[in-house]
Design a protein around this motif. Structure first.
Motif, PDB file in Angstrom:
ATOM      1  N   GLN A  17       0.800  -1.228   0.000  1.00  7.77           N
ATOM      2  CA  GLN A  17       0.000   0.000   0.000  1.00  7.77           C
ATOM      3  C   GLN A  17       0.835   1.282   0.000  1.00  7.77           C
ATOM      4  N   LEU A  20      -2.082   7.213  -3.038  1.00  2.02           N
ATOM      5  CA  LEU A  20      -1.824   8.449  -3.774  1.00  2.02           C
ATOM      6  C   LEU A  20      -2.211   9.645  -2.910  1.00  2.02           C
ATOM      7  N   GLY A  45      -7.463  -2.485  -6.372  1.00  3.59           N
ATOM      8  CA  GLY A  45      -6.935  -1.844  -5.174  1.00  3.59           C
ATOM      9  C   GLY A  45      -7.318  -0.386  -5.031  1.00  3.59           C
ATOM     10  N   GLU A  66     -10.925  -4.710  -3.976  1.00  2.00           N
ATOM     11  CA  GLU A  66      -9.967  -4.396  -2.918  1.00  2.00           C
ATOM     12  C   GLU A  66      -9.785  -5.593  -1.983  1.00  2.00           C
ATOM     13  N   ASP A  94      -9.336 -10.732  -3.904  1.00  4.22           N
ATOM     14  CA  ASP A  94      -8.035 -10.675  -4.566  1.00  4.22           C
ATOM     15  C   ASP A  94      -8.276 -10.648  -6.077  1.00  4.22           C
ATOM     16  N   VAL A  95      -7.753  -9.642  -6.740  1.00  4.39           N
ATOM     17  CA  VAL A  95      -7.997  -9.489  -8.182  1.00  4.39           C
ATOM     18  C   VAL A  95      -7.515 -10.709  -8.963  1.00  4.39           C
ATOM     19  N   ASN A 110      -3.712   1.937  -9.467  1.00  3.63           N
ATOM     20  CA  ASN A 110      -2.432   2.107  -8.781  1.00  3.63           C
ATOM     21  C   ASN A 110      -2.264   0.844  -7.958  1.00  3.63           C
ATOM     22  N   PRO A 112      -0.120  -2.614  -6.239  1.00  8.80           N
ATOM     23  CA  PRO A 112       1.148  -2.892  -5.565  1.00  8.80           C
ATOM     24  C   PRO A 112       2.194  -3.316  -6.601  1.00  8.80           C
TER      25      PRO A 112
HETATM   26  N1  SAH Z   1      -5.503   3.020  -5.496  1.00  9.36           N
HETATM   27  C1  SAH Z   1      -5.209   3.545  -4.170  1.00  9.36           C
HETATM   28  C2  SAH Z   1      -4.407   2.554  -3.327  1.00  9.36           C
HETATM   29  C3  SAH Z   1      -3.086   2.126  -3.913  1.00  9.36           C
HETATM   30  S1  SAH Z   1      -2.171   1.055  -2.857  1.00  9.36           S
HETATM   31  C4  SAH Z   1      -4.471   4.845  -4.315  1.00  9.36           C
HETATM   32  O1  SAH Z   1      -3.947   5.099  -5.380  1.00  9.36           O
HETATM   33  O2  SAH Z   1      -4.401   5.604  -3.352  1.00  9.36           O
HETATM   34  C5  SAH Z   1      -2.524  -0.543  -3.580  1.00  9.36           C
HETATM   35  C6  SAH Z   1      -3.893  -1.071  -3.195  1.00  9.36           C
HETATM   36  O3  SAH Z   1      -4.051  -2.393  -3.742  1.00  9.36           O
HETATM   37  C7  SAH Z   1      -4.113  -1.227  -1.690  1.00  9.36           C
HETATM   38  O4  SAH Z   1      -5.348  -0.679  -1.342  1.00  9.36           O
HETATM   39  C8  SAH Z   1      -4.056  -2.752  -1.459  1.00  9.36           C
HETATM   40  O5  SAH Z   1      -4.813  -3.165  -0.340  1.00  9.36           O
HETATM   41  C9  SAH Z   1      -4.633  -3.267  -2.763  1.00  9.36           C
HETATM   42  N2  SAH Z   1      -4.260  -4.646  -3.119  1.00  9.36           N
HETATM   43  C10 SAH Z   1      -3.080  -5.257  -2.896  1.00  9.36           C
HETATM   44  N3  SAH Z   1      -3.068  -6.495  -3.427  1.00  9.36           N
HETATM   45  C11 SAH Z   1      -4.286  -6.676  -4.009  1.00  9.36           C
HETATM   46  C12 SAH Z   1      -4.911  -7.744  -4.713  1.00  9.36           C
HETATM   47  N4  SAH Z   1      -4.250  -8.875  -4.940  1.00  9.36           N
HETATM   48  N5  SAH Z   1      -6.169  -7.586  -5.162  1.00  9.36           N
HETATM   49  C13 SAH Z   1      -6.837  -6.426  -4.949  1.00  9.36           C
HETATM   50  N6  SAH Z   1      -6.314  -5.377  -4.290  1.00  9.36           N
HETATM   51  C14 SAH Z   1      -5.054  -5.496  -3.819  1.00  9.36           C
END
Ligand code: SAH
Length: 257
Positions: A17, A20, A45, A66, A94-95, A110, A112
């Motif tokens: 995490q 932004l 996410g 998410e 989980d995507v 955005n 990980p």
């Molecule tokens: N889009 C937001 C958060 C970015 S951080 C922004 O830009 O502020 C990355 C996000 O992906 C986090 O909220 C994390 O919990 C989520 N995430 C991590 N692995 C994931 C997965 N396998 N499937 C779905 N979401 C995931």
């Protein structure tokens, strides 16, 4: 423009995490995806919704997946009216376990950084491909895919399905907590499986894996079990990073002649 998080959600390293904090960057990601009110967008996410908010403001339909259960109630509260109206659907999960059932769609996120390669690869290879992808990725990854003169397994895998473009560099200070690396917005346009209309997708990647498995070796040597040197359309001493996508296709077609 800066956005001060007013909630108590602590950033989790295990989920990669980096939220932004810059509205301008969120807008730039959306605009790189050329999102309009007619689009359906899959957001991976959403976190605390910084990018989701900008996506919704275009009028597009958004499906946001998410994994962090702590973010879910926050998103439900924050976007209550959009959820009620049906413009936004928030899914906890989980995507990597999710297959979109609605096409066409765009993938805007955005994500990980440790799952960047996997996300790009699986979404380009699946039957239900997005038409456009716009992602924040590690700067070096965007450069390797869209700017480098040298090809890599990743750059070729992307170019086989679409047209990658390095949109802009994003400073680490645009996120909280700050990642240890600079980022960039990477877009992939005109995504389709057309490149594989006349060749076998699996066989193509097997050939690339064989060649790039020994990156510093000449292709005449690494491919010798697949194609005799004299059949190669280019110099046998060429290294795989110097072979273009269209030449790889030519090589594969010649294997069968
Ligand atoms: N889009 C937001 C958060 C970015 S951080 C922004 O830009 O502020 C990355 C996000 O992906 C986090 O909220 C994390 O919990 C989520 N995430 C991590 N692995 C994931 C997965 N396998 N499937 C779905 N979401 C995931």
């Amino acid at each position: 423009m800066e956005y001060q998080a007013s909630d108590n959600i602590r950033a989790k390293k295990s989920l990669g995490q980096h939220f932004l904090t810059s509205v301008d960057i969120a807008r730039a990601v959306v605009s790189a995806g050329k999102v309009t009110a007619d689009d359906t967008v899959l957001e991976i996410g959403p976190g605390k919704g910084m990018l989701t908010r900008e996506l919704l403001s275009t009028g597009a339909h958004v499906i946001a997946i998410e994994k962090d259960s702590e973010c879910i109630p926050y998103l439900y509260t924050e976007f209550d009216s959009h959820i009620q109206s049906g413009q936004l659907k928030v899914i906890e999960g989980d995507v990597r376990q999710y297959t979109p059932d609605k096409t066409p769609y765009k993938l805007i996120a955005n994500i990980p950084y440790y799952i960047t390669g996997e996300i790009i690869r699986t979404f380009l290879e699946r039957e239900q491909k997005p038409s456009t992808i716009s992602l924040l990725v590690q700067k070096e990854v965007a450069e390797r895919i869209a700017r480098s003169k040298k090809e890599s397994l990743l750059s070729l895998s992307v170019k086989a399905y679409g047209a990658p473009k390095y949109i802009k560099t994003v400073k680490a200070g645009s996120f909280f907590p700050k990642p240890g690396v600079d980022s960039a917005i990477l877009a992939i346009y005109d995504i389709s499986g057309d490149f594989f209309a006349d060749i076998d997708e699996k066989e193509f990647f097997t050939m690339l894996h064989t060649a790039f498995g020994e990156k510093r070796k000449q292709i005449g040597k690494t491919l010798r079990n697949l194609i005799p040197e004299e059949k190669l359309p280019i110099d046998r001493t060429t290294r795989p990073e110097d072979v273009s996508l269209s030449t790889w296709k030519e090589i594969l077609l010649l294997m069968h002649k």
